[in-house]
Scaffold this active site. Structure first.
Site, PDB file in Angstrom:
ATOM      1  N   HIS A 242     -28.707  29.226  22.353  1.00  0.00           N
ATOM      2  CA  HIS A 242     -28.352  28.191  21.241  1.00  0.00           C
ATOM      3  C   HIS A 242     -27.771  29.463  20.345  1.00  0.00           C
ATOM      4  CE1 HIS A 242     -30.883  26.642  18.037  1.00  0.00           C
ATOM      5  NE2 HIS A 242     -30.552  27.668  17.134  1.00  0.00           N
ATOM      6  N   CYS A 243     -26.744  28.700  20.083  1.00  0.00           N
ATOM      7  CA  CYS A 243     -26.377  29.615  19.221  1.00  0.00           C
ATOM      8  C   CYS A 243     -26.816  29.278  17.559  1.00  0.00           C
ATOM      9  CB  CYS A 243     -24.520  29.225  19.373  1.00  0.00           C
ATOM     10  SG  CYS A 243     -23.069  29.374  17.624  1.00  0.00           S
ATOM     11  N   PHE A 244     -26.618  29.872  16.856  1.00  0.00           N
ATOM     12  CA  PHE A 244     -27.720  30.506  15.514  1.00  0.00           C
ATOM     13  C   PHE A 244     -27.153  30.465  14.551  1.00  0.00           C
ATOM     14  CE2 PHE A 244     -30.980  32.775  18.551  1.00  0.00           C
ATOM     15  CZ  PHE A 244     -31.085  32.504  18.023  1.00  0.00           C
TER      16      PHE A 244
ATOM     17  N   GLY B 112     -26.488  26.706  14.445  1.00  0.00           N
ATOM     18  CA  GLY B 112     -27.795  25.976  14.728  1.00  0.00           C
ATOM     19  C   GLY B 112     -28.025  25.217  15.651  1.00  0.00           C
ATOM     20  N   ASN B 113     -27.364  25.172  16.554  1.00  0.00           N
ATOM     21  CA  ASN B 113     -27.403  24.178  17.942  1.00  0.00           C
ATOM     22  C   ASN B 113     -26.770  25.069  19.203  1.00  0.00           C
ATOM     23  OD1 ASN B 113     -24.896  23.801  18.435  1.00  0.00           O
ATOM     24  ND2 ASN B 113     -24.761  21.644  17.764  1.00  0.00           N
TER      25      ASN B 113
END
Length: 277
Positions: A120-122, A125-126
């Site tokens: 999950h890439c912060f 955001g997805n």
């Protein structure tokens, strides 16, 4: 568990805001301070240099933001799943996603089933998975190049504007603490301290993005995901590395190196969901 998820959700909101704020600040510093200071003369040669540096910066930033948008536009969610399947017996609840059967994960932050989830890439955001891995890798590449390019121009700006010398390698290492001390003593301006802070921000983001990019390319070439590596699961994909890279970057991979465009066919359905993780 509730506190951990609350922190992750907060990070999921703050990280994109931080990214856009850093992008806006970088734009302002380049066009309002760096280029006017480094190329102040109206001569034809310096005008050409200014234009060249501006075009290079805009090209790097365009690709970074373009691939950022493409990463969000093509999420890795599995559109064929309307409900959360039963977890695998090997599922671990120690991370932010449930490992499901048939190469899928249920992300607790996205609240969606993700196909071939990597992580999950912060900042976007997805989740990063089978559909947006190429755009994420190119985003990392161009973000790293933009930051390191900004670092070079920032060092040149401090050298010209404030007569700082970076001939000694220790200068950069001691620059931040000395600048903070001089600022509170009233010796240097707030702009100089801010540029120094941004140098370290660009260096940190640039190195992290470059390292992340190298890691992702290696995993893609091996046909593996970060989730698989975390679980210690061996790669069962025996495809050659060229084939694995081709699945992610597509046949028009060269075009994808210079433009944030679609280079692989999008899935009409999630037929690959049947492939084991």
């Amino acid at each position: 568990m509730f506190t951990r998820m609350l922190k992750l959700r907060l990070l999921n909101s703050v990280a994109p805001a931080y990214f856009f704020m850093a992008t806006a600040v970088t734009f302002v510093l380049h066009f309002c301070f760096f280029l006017p200071t480094l190329f102040p003369s109206p001569s034809a040669s310096l005008r050409g240099s200014t234009t060249l540096h501006a075009l290079v910066f805009l090209f790097l930033m365009f690709n970074a933001l373009g691939n950022y948008a493409m990463t969000i536009r093509y999420p890795a969610e599995s559109t064929g799943d309307t409900a959360v399947p039963v977890c695998s017996p090997h599922c671990s609840d120690k991370v932010d996603a449930h490992y499901l059967l048939n190469g899928r994960h249920f992300c607790k932050l996205c609240k969606k089933v993700i196909l071939k989830r990597d992580h999950h890439c912060f900042f976007t955001g997805n989740c990063i998975g089978s559909k947006n891995m190429r755009y994420f890798i190119m985003f990392c590449i161009y973000t790293s190049c933009t930051c390191l390019y900004s670092l070079v121009l920032g060092v040149a700006f401090l050298t010209v504007e404030y007569s700082l010398s970076f001939e000694n390698p220790l200068t950069f290492m001691t620059l931040l603490p000395l600048s903070i001390g001089y600022f509170f003593m009233g010796t240097i301006s707030g702009l100089q301290l801010f540029v120094v802070l941004m140098l370290y921000v660009w260096l940190g983001i640039g190195l992290v993005s470059a390292g992340f990019c190298c890691q992702q390319v290696l995993l893609v070439a091996r046909g593996q995901t970060w989730c698989q590596m975390q679980r210690g699961q061996l790669v069962e994909n025996c495809s050659p590395w060229k084939s694995n890279l081709g699945d992610v970057f597509g046949t028009r991979w060269l075009l994808g190196l210079i433009l944030p465009v679609q280079t692989v066919e999008m899935y009409s359905g999630d037929s690959d969901a049947a492939k084991q993780d």
